[in-house]
Design an enzyme around this catalytic site. Structure first.
Site, short mmCIF file in Angstrom:
data_model
loop_
_atom_site.label_atom_id
_atom_site.label_comp_id
_atom_site.label_asym_id
_atom_site.label_seq_id
_atom_site.Cartn_x
_atom_site.Cartn_y
_atom_site.Cartn_z
N ARG A 94 12.65 -32.14 -3.51
CA ARG A 94 12.90 -31.40 -4.74
C ARG A 94 14.33 -30.87 -4.72
NH1 ARG A 94 9.31 -28.98 -8.08
NH2 ARG A 94 9.77 -26.78 -7.90
N ARG B 177 18.77 -28.04 -2.04
CA ARG B 177 19.78 -26.96 -2.10
C ARG B 177 19.66 -25.99 -0.92
NH1 ARG B 177 20.62 -25.99 -8.66
NH2 ARG B 177 20.36 -28.19 -9.11
N THR C 178 4.05 -40.06 5.33
CA THR C 178 4.79 -39.33 6.36
C THR C 178 6.16 -38.93 5.81
OG1 THR C 178 3.62 -40.38 8.19
CG2 THR C 178 5.83 -39.54 8.66
N LEU C 179 6.52 -37.68 6.04
CA LEU C 179 7.83 -37.15 5.63
C LEU C 179 8.70 -36.98 6.88
CD1 LEU C 179 6.57 -34.35 3.19
CD2 LEU C 179 7.32 -36.67 2.61
N GLU C 180 9.97 -37.29 6.74
CA GLU C 180 10.92 -37.12 7.84
C GLU C 180 11.75 -35.89 7.53
OE1 GLU C 180 10.29 -41.49 6.91
OE2 GLU C 180 12.21 -40.62 6.36
#
Lengths: 177, 168
Positions: B92, B97, B118-120
């Site tokens: 997002r 930011r 899966t997120l890195e």
């Protein structure tokens, strides 16, 4: 479908794409080169908690440039005000910027349709790198949309200059979490 | 072509896009905001084979502090997929930011089965994460040509999953 350079020029002429100021010399075969604006913001805190509004400090980029420290996130902005009600903009670094190890966004490359701003850039340098105001720092592409369009009316609409994260607003409604 | 909010909503209802659980309030003009899952693992090894054994822990309700210079694998809270369009996954803007990457240069999904992705995670400055926080966005793209479906090793997993490939 991605717009070609000539189509970006045509749609800008028709008013369906806003790029202000607009310079035909900055049009590429399928993108437009945007410039770095004059102001950069950094967070005062080292540890960033998305639940808490984070205080920032603004820095004007000096004439001889500003060296970015690889241990900090810098919020910069495009010199141009850009947006479209018909096409989805996606931002990218320029290949020459990337070859200096400079990220212009942190995984968030999608600009909402109907959002008109100087776009906030999330600058991160892998090694220390010097930036200059007005430099050609990135590219924007424009993409066609399938389905009925509803326009952006979110928290960053109309932003001029860099805008810090307002992620804390996501935590204001506990039932939603 | 990228799908508009109305088109994403229509295709979720029609069943050609899976987002579960699904909440229309998380729709954006041309994307859907997804949440961070409940579990995370920290990459402990430079050896791709050894990294498969990294411990998976729960992210506490009080949050978890991520440190720069480390790579963490977590996952989407939602089960996500489509057998009709291509999903791309990003952070997002409000998360970017804060200097938090949620994927590293591999944002393109495969047409095929639905699972938790899966997120890195890696950060520029130390940053706190919370389970179920809104962390990223999904976009959906029309394809051209005959479809072939993904049947690779990652589709079986709905927990943070390290490298499964023989890289060399």
């Amino acid at each position: 479908m991605i717009l070609t350079g000539p189509e970006i020029i045509r749609q800008h002429g028709l008013g369906t794409i806003r790029i202000d100021p607009f310079n035909v010399d900055q049009v590429n075969p399928n993108s437009y080169n945007y410039r770095l604006g004059r102001t950069v913001k950094v967070y005062k805190n080292e540890v960033l908690d998305p639940k808490v509004k984070q205080p920032t400090v603004s820095i004007d980029i000096p004439d001889d440039g500003l060296v970015l420290d690889s241990a900090r996130i810098y919020l910069a902005h495009t010199e141009e005000v850009m947006g479209s009600d018909r096409f989805v903009p996606i931002i990218h670094g320029r290949s020459s910027t990337a070859r200096m190890g400079l990220f212009v966004h942190i995984t968030a490359d999608l600009i909402d349709i109907g959002s008109y701003n100087q776009w906030t850039l999330q600058l991160h340098a892998v090694q220390p790198v010097r930036i200059f105001r007005g430099m050609l720092i990135g590219q924007v592409t424009f993409w066609c949309v399938e389905g009925e369009i509803s326009l952006y009316a979110g928290r960053y609409q109309g932003a001029m200059g860099p805008r810090e994260s307002e992620s804390y607003r996501d935590f204001e409604n506990p039932e939603a979490m | 072509m990228i799908l508009s909010r109305a088109e994403i909503d229509r295709r979720v209802a029609a069943g050609s896009i899976t987002i579960s659980p699904y909440c229309p309030a998380q729709l954006n003009p041309t994307s859907y905001s997804y949440r961070l899952g409940l579990e995370i693992s920290e990459l402990s090894s430079t050896d791709p084979a050894a990294a498969r054994g990294d411990a998976v822990v729960e992210i506490g309700q009080a949050g978890m502090l991520l440190q720069p210079g480390r790579l963490y694998l977590s996952h989407t809270y939602e089960v996500i997929g489509s057998r009709e369009c291509v999903v791309t996954l990003m952070g997002r803007p409000s998360i970017g930011r804060l200097g938090l990457f949620v994927q590293l240069s591999a944002d393109l999904g495969n047409v095929g089965d639905a699972h938790r992705w899966t997120l890195e995670l890696t950060c520029v400055q130390p940053v706190v994460i919370y389970p179920r926080m809104l962390i990223g966005e999904l976009t959906f793209w029309e394809t051209r040509g005959e479809l072939s479906y993904y049947s690779g090793p990652y589709t079986r997993f709905s927990r943070p999953t390290g490298n499964m490939r023989e890289l060399y």
